[in-house]
Design an enzyme around this catalytic site. Structure first.
Site, PDB file in Angstrom:
ATOM      1  N   GLU A 258       0.795  -1.305  -0.057  1.00 33.77           N
ATOM      2  CA  GLU A 258      -0.039  -0.192  -0.034  1.00 33.77           C
ATOM      3  C   GLU A 258       0.767   1.281  -0.133  1.00 33.77           C
ATOM      4  OE1 GLU A 258      -3.047  -0.388   2.948  1.00 33.77           O
ATOM      5  OE2 GLU A 258      -3.992  -2.266   1.779  1.00 33.77           O
ATOM      6  N   GLU A 363      -4.184  -8.887  -1.170  1.00 38.04           N
ATOM      7  CA  GLU A 363      -4.608  -8.973   0.334  1.00 38.04           C
ATOM      8  C   GLU A 363      -6.124  -8.630   0.263  1.00 38.04           C
ATOM      9  OE1 GLU A 363      -2.268  -6.188   3.095  1.00 38.04           O
ATOM     10  OE2 GLU A 363      -4.369  -5.966   3.909  1.00 38.04           O
TER      11      GLU A 363
END
Ligand SMILES: *[C@@H]1O[C@@H](CO)[C@@H](O)[C@@H](O)[C@H]1NC(C)=O
Ligand SMILES: *[C@@H]1O[C@H](CO)[C@@H](O)[C@H](O)[C@H]1NC(C)=O
Ligand SMILES: *[C@@H]1O[C@H](CO)[C@@H](O)[C@H](O)[C@H]1NC(C)=O
Ligand SMILES: *[C@@H]1O[C@H](CO)[C@@H](O)[C@H](O)[C@H]1NC(C)=O
Ligand SMILES: *[C@@H]1O[C@H](CO)[C@@H](O)[C@H](O)[C@H]1NC(C)=O
Ligand SMILES: *[C@@H]1O[C@H](CO)[C@@H](O)[C@H](O)[C@H]1NC(C)=O
Length: 520
Positions: A258, A363
């Site tokens: 991220e 994820e």
């Protein structure tokens, strides 16, 4: 989050009066006040789907999981020569060929490793067999965080000595050497095929970063091509070297978890900010050349590792540049905020622009949203959320899907910032048992049947339906159809596969159904 996690804990503690029943399929079902049940497992008992043998042509297998309590319930039925005349017919269209499957799995975080190791040896083995063995659900993908993330009990990287630009003091930690690595080796030993490991880093060492810390808003000091960026690329090589010494090699790497988290916000846990432009230049000038001249030139490099909301923009910036694109193989996507980002205009658009790069789910978890936080033991809604997202991803060119923590405790941790979430396996250390949540079976409907190398093919439906479905031809020529019914009504349908015949089936309310048959 603190208060809501406490509430969940209270709920768990007050539910000790929950019923225990033994189902014929071996699931030791337990209810905790949610919409469905969990299956409880200990060192000596656990329901297993078992080895699946492909039936001869003319027969087919169905596996059903439902809110009502079925858990991979297996039935064999006969393929029919004639149509049953049911209104809804799903026709397999093998001429329409799409992407190949890489696989399915979860993440060996520090938290997952600690939870698994908190059980007795026998129960640990049972849990690992459930995920990785041929009798279990046959995960073949594991994400491995590089050093600490929020699902750790402390903050660390592998190079915390300030100004150690040559990484002389680089070293794996206790969490790797005594927890994750032994478990990864055991998982590999239980698996009948090579596991595909991929690594993701959350933060660089603080001394390489603009903010001098692992958490918060910060990126690498200097510019791509500069000494901080070069050191951060070498850190990846050193990580691969060190795991190699333990006989663990990696199929893939992401460019970091991220990257927007460390760029846009004052993130409360480990993050490293990149813009698509700085990610592109770091790959082109540092990471790409470092990998290329290392023994790991074949390791699959995935960019993004962040929300698909950022597609196709992020891919255009990175893959539009030949100097970066030549080192990249795939694009990793996380599922958070998927409801705000239609799959067609993000995933399929990206595939159409860059068809030679694979898309991969890196994820996903339930219980991350503050409106519905933490662990919910027995939630069927969360099983449906997984199946819905996986089917949507698969139908939009995604080649694999990775769940987050392989196992969490009753609170949804440990997590040093109390960012507690849910997991398909929840460990109850005190009783030396673990609970297989509905989401575990949701993963199984895909991971057990969609072998690596399976190819998605087309389906055509005879009338509008809310039924969600996806179909594959496996490397051995057999076929798989997976169907999700998120509604309250039962739907009967038939699958028509022209060379074989008609496969009559019914999707009960709130169910996931896998059909498996030989085609020749
Ligand atoms: C299950 O749910 C709904 C879907 O159609 C209902 O309308 C009902 O139609 C049912 N099945 C399917 C599969 O569509
Ligand atoms: C494990 O579970 C089975 C089934 O519930 C039970 O019969 C057995 O006693 C349990 N074993 C232990 C060690 O608790
Ligand atoms: C299938 O349909 C054909 C033609 O409609 C009919 O002759 C035959 O008896 C049917 N077979 C079965 C098994 O119902
Ligand atoms: C490595 O660590 C040792 C002891 O912890 C320290 O004395 C040394 O200065 C470190 N080296 C570098 C290059 O940081
Ligand atoms: C790695 O594998 C080799 C050969 O199988 C074995 O001899 C060696 O002991 C293993 N090393 C580790 C650290 O597991
Ligand atoms: C960022 O958050 C931390 C706590 O997580 C806080 O201490 C710090 O003051 C914040 N910084 C800014 C710039 O808001």
């Amino acid at each position: 989050m603190r208060e809501s996690a406490f509430l969940v804990l209270c709920l768990l503690l007050t539910s000790t009066t929950s019923q225990i029943t033994v189902a014929s399929d071996g699931c030791q079902a337990r209810t905790f006040g949610q919409s469905s049940t969990v299956c409880e497992c200990n060192a000596t008992h656990c329901d297993s789907v078992g080895l699946v043998r492909l039936p001869a042509v003319g027969n087919f297998l169905t596996f059903l999981s439902s809110q009502a309590g079925s858990r991979l319930q297996k039935e064999q039925a006969q393929v029919q020569r004639n149509s049953s005349g049911t209104a809804l017919r799903i026709t397999l269209v093998p001429m329409q060929k799409y992407q190949h499957v890489k696989g399915f799995g979860g993440a060996m975080t520090d938290a997952a490793a600690m939870n698994i190791l908190s059980l007795s040896d026998g129960t640990q083995d049972q849990l690992l067999r459930q995920y990785f063995s041929p009798e279990g659900i046959e995960y073949n993908v594991i994400r491995v965080p590089m050093a600490s993330c929020d699902f750790s009990t402390r903050l660390y990287t592998y190079a915390d000595s300030p100004n150690d630009y040559s990484l002389l003091n680089f070293s794996l930690r206790e969490e790797d050497v005594h927890m994750k690595i032994p478990l990864l080796q055991r998982a590999q030993a239980l698996s009948s095929r090579p596991l595909a490991l991929f690594a993701s880093a959350w933060s660089a060492p603080g001394w390489l970063k603009t903010n001098g810390a692992l958490i918060g808003k910060g990126s690498l000091k200097g510019k791509p091509g500069g000494k901080e960026h070069k050191t951060w690329a070498q850190y990846y090589i050193r990580f691969l070297d060190e795991y190699k010494k333990h006989n663990l090699s990696f199929w893939g790497l992401t460019t970091g978890n991220e990257p927007t988290a460390g760029k846009m916000t004052n993130y409360s846990f480990q993050a490293l900010g990149f813009t698509p432009e700085t990610q592109r230049d770091w790959i082109a000038l540092d990471l790409g050349p470092a990998l290329h001249s290392s023994p790991y030139a074949k390791t699959r490099l995935m960019i993004l590792d962040d929300q698909r909301l950022l597609l196709p923009y992020w891919a255009k910036v990175v893959l539009g540049d030949i100097h970066a694109a030549r080192y990249v193989h795939g694009i990793g996507v996380h599922w958070y905020w998927d409801h705000l980002a239609p799959a067609k205009i993000t995933l399929t658009t990206t595939h159409n622009l860059y068809p030679e790069y694979f898309l991969f789910g890196t994820e996903a978890c339930s219980g991350w949203n503050k409106l519905d936080p933490g662990v919910r033991l027995g939630s069927w809604e969360r099983a449906e959320a997984y199946a819905h997202d996986i089917i949507e991803d698969l139908n939009n060119y995604v080649s694999g899907w990775t769940d987050w923590n392989l196992a969490l405790n009753l609170e949804g941790g440990p997590n040093w910032v109390k960012n507690f979430v849910d997991s398909p396996i929840i460990v109850n250390q005190r009783s030396d048992v673990f609970y297989k949540q509905p989401a575990f079976y949701s993963m199984a409907h895909f991971s057990k049947f969609l072998w690596e190398g399976s190819q998605r093919v087309g389906v055509s439906v005879s009338q509008h339906t809310d039924l969600e479905s996806t179909a594959f031809i496996r490397p051995d020529g057999s076929a798989v159809l997976i169907v999700l019914n998120r509604s309250d009504a039962e739907v009967t349908f038939e699958l028509w596969d022209q060379p074989v015949g008609f496969l009559p089936a019914a999707a009960p309310p709130h169910s996931i159904l896998t059909l498996l048959w030989a085609r020749s």
